[in-house]
Design a protein around this motif. Sequence first.
Motif, PDB file in Angstrom:
ATOM      1  N   UNK A 244      92.714 111.087  94.491  1.00  0.00           N
ATOM      2  CA  UNK A 244      93.062 109.511  93.351  1.00  0.00           C
ATOM      3  C   UNK A 244      92.438 109.667  91.965  1.00  0.00           C
ATOM      4  N   UNK A 245      91.079 110.183  92.832  1.00  0.00           N
ATOM      5  CA  UNK A 245      89.807 110.573  92.009  1.00  0.00           C
ATOM      6  C   UNK A 245      89.801 111.634  90.619  1.00  0.00           C
ATOM      7  N   UNK A 250      91.855 113.537  85.338  1.00  0.00           N
ATOM      8  CA  UNK A 250      91.392 114.907  84.332  1.00  0.00           C
ATOM      9  C   UNK A 250      93.312 114.951  84.283  1.00  0.00           C
ATOM     10  N   UNK A 251      95.243 114.636  85.358  1.00  0.00           N
ATOM     11  CA  UNK A 251      96.330 114.756  84.355  1.00  0.00           C
ATOM     12  C   UNK A 251      96.561 113.727  83.227  1.00  0.00           C
ATOM     13  N   UNK A 252      95.275 112.710  83.084  1.00  0.00           N
ATOM     14  CA  UNK A 252      95.141 111.458  82.513  1.00  0.00           C
ATOM     15  C   UNK A 252      95.401 112.262  81.041  1.00  0.00           C
ATOM     16  N   UNK A 253      93.632 113.188  80.736  1.00  0.00           N
ATOM     17  CA  UNK A 253      93.699 113.269  79.841  1.00  0.00           C
ATOM     18  C   UNK A 253      95.015 115.137  79.436  1.00  0.00           C
ATOM     19  N   UNK A 254      94.688 115.305  80.026  1.00  0.00           N
ATOM     20  CA  UNK A 254      96.516 116.159  79.804  1.00  0.00           C
ATOM     21  C   UNK A 254      97.162 115.490  79.189  1.00  0.00           C
ATOM     22  N   UNK A 255      97.221 114.747  79.934  1.00  0.00           N
ATOM     23  CA  UNK A 255      98.695 113.883  79.613  1.00  0.00           C
ATOM     24  C   UNK A 255      98.945 113.831  77.859  1.00  0.00           C
ATOM     25  N   UNK A 256      97.481 112.817  77.095  1.00  0.00           N
ATOM     26  CA  UNK A 256      97.222 112.576  75.843  1.00  0.00           C
ATOM     27  C   UNK A 256      97.350 113.497  75.414  1.00  0.00           C
ATOM     28  N   UNK A 257      96.760 114.723  76.242  1.00  0.00           N
ATOM     29  CA  UNK A 257      96.695 116.263  74.628  1.00  0.00           C
ATOM     30  C   UNK A 257      97.734 116.899  74.825  1.00  0.00           C
ATOM     31  N   UNK A 279      94.024 121.367  77.073  1.00  0.00           N
ATOM     32  CA  UNK A 279      94.996 120.438  78.263  1.00  0.00           C
ATOM     33  C   UNK A 279      94.848 122.000  79.337  1.00  0.00           C
ATOM     34  N   UNK A 280      94.553 123.362  79.023  1.00  0.00           N
ATOM     35  CA  UNK A 280      94.183 124.168  79.616  1.00  0.00           C
ATOM     36  C   UNK A 280      92.636 124.050  80.403  1.00  0.00           C
ATOM     37  N   UNK A 281      91.915 123.246  79.539  1.00  0.00           N
ATOM     38  CA  UNK A 281      90.891 123.223  80.659  1.00  0.00           C
ATOM     39  C   UNK A 281      90.353 121.885  81.292  1.00  0.00           C
ATOM     40  N   UNK A 282      91.519 121.160  81.457  1.00  0.00           N
ATOM     41  CA  UNK A 282      92.101 120.489  82.323  1.00  0.00           C
ATOM     42  C   UNK A 282      91.986 120.417  83.465  1.00  0.00           C
ATOM     43  N   UNK A 283      93.751 121.468  83.332  1.00  0.00           N
ATOM     44  CA  UNK A 283      94.133 121.775  84.072  1.00  0.00           C
ATOM     45  C   UNK A 283      93.075 122.965  84.819  1.00  0.00           C
ATOM     46  N   UNK A 360      90.737 104.730  83.039  1.00  0.00           N
ATOM     47  CA  UNK A 360      91.446 104.124  82.423  1.00  0.00           C
ATOM     48  C   UNK A 360      91.475 103.401  80.854  1.00  0.00           C
ATOM     49  N   UNK A 361      90.234 103.637  80.701  1.00  0.00           N
ATOM     50  CA  UNK A 361      90.916 103.874  79.091  1.00  0.00           C
ATOM     51  C   UNK A 361      91.847 104.454  78.387  1.00  0.00           C
ATOM     52  N   UNK A 362      91.932 105.717  78.626  1.00  0.00           N
ATOM     53  CA  UNK A 362      92.447 106.602  77.757  1.00  0.00           C
ATOM     54  C   UNK A 362      94.296 106.435  78.263  1.00  0.00           C
ATOM     55  N   UNK A 363      94.475 105.843  79.859  1.00  0.00           N
ATOM     56  CA  UNK A 363      95.615 105.448  80.108  1.00  0.00           C
ATOM     57  C   UNK A 363      95.455 103.838  79.818  1.00  0.00           C
ATOM     58  N   UNK A 364      94.670 103.324  79.268  1.00  0.00           N
ATOM     59  CA  UNK A 364      95.366 101.472  78.990  1.00  0.00           C
ATOM     60  C   UNK A 364      94.787 101.101  77.505  1.00  0.00           C
TER      61      UNK A 364
END
Length: 436
Positions: A244-245, A250-257, A279-283, A360-364
């Motif tokens: 989960x962590x 990483x997926x949340x950051x990739x979605x935003x990017x 996105x590539x770096x986060x992946x 949580x900040x990026x998502x909400x």
Amino acid sequence: MGSALGDRWNAVLRAAALPPPRLSRWAFAADVALALLLAAGTVNGTLHVSDSTDPSPVKFPRTEPPDRIDPPDPPDPPEAPPRPRPLPPGVTHVALSHPSLVLHLLLGVLTALPLVARRRYPLAALWAVAVATLLYHWGTPLDPTFTFASCVVAAYSAVLYSRYHWPAIASAVAVAVVTVTLRHSLLPQLRPGFLGFLALIPIGLVANAVHTWQQRVRVLEDEQEAATRRAVERERARIAQELHDVVTHNVSVMVVQAGAARMVLRDEPDRAEAALRAVESGGRTAMTELRHVMDLLTMDGEPEQADLAPRPGLDQVPALADRVRATGVQVDLTVGGDPSDLPEGMDLAAYRVVQESLTNTVKHAAGARVSILVEHAPDALTVEVVDTGGAPTSHAGNGRGLIGLRERVAVYGGTLENGPLPSGGYRVRAVFPAVR
């Protein structure tokens, strides 16, 4: 084959330390019947010996009417004294007064009555039987057949049922030494009828011992199986929390990017390219951390195949903040105090606090500004993440991330506080005690 026998023997040895299984009604009734039978035999032997010493009846002289005078009868030959009842083998003479008889009857009952508790309090029952037996035979030669049987049963029960294994063995040996030392008073004579009784005792005791050990081994195996299941469940929960962590952040950051790249792809190709690189770096980062988690599941992997990259810690918080800044979120990082060497688990837990809070900040809270504080103090390590709040997003959370964080922090004796601020925004604060 040898390994299986060794495992079985180890299980038997561990079972010796377990308390005996719960006493059934049938077993309790059997113990009561055995105690009553032995007590009745001892009491009957005491009464039999007491009766054998009764004095012979007194003969009164005959009287004749005064008006009749007969020649004197010849004197009667002296009568032989009445033959007393036979005493127990080895007993030459017993004279029990009334108080002594009452005392010996009471002691005779006490030589067997403690056997009622021989499974629940085996060591205490052995000493009670042994002391009562010594007092019963002290200075008075009485039949030791039933008292000897009571001592044998009590010693056997102490060795088999007591959780204090070595004290029970020492007590049984002590009782045996005393019995042999005072064998003329405490050991019965080996009469033919008694030999058959002695032959039945070890057979019954061995059969009961085997049954009891099998019960204990089954109980131990069941407890070990339950402990293994609990350990597997805890390990699954830990791995689920790691996944989960790693994945959520990483997926949340990739979605935003990826969303930002889609919006500026036609008008601002340079910004779109930078977003796609993020996105590539986060992946790549997600894949690296996932390898750490998957290593937990690898049981037969070769050492050279393992990923030797270090697990994330507080020293990687600046890189984490840079990745979040690349998504357009303003992140301020403050590190205070002198960093010290932290245990790997605590270092990872502190990193996860920052990671989950930024996720949580990026998502909400789109457009929020984030402040990260890492304070190293002599008595505690404080990690605090505060955001200013922002526009709500469509991402719905289940709160599992914060619950997992609280459990992580509690493992190392720390506390986690989280909640909205009166002025708006949200704060997550974790405090770890200093490592002594």
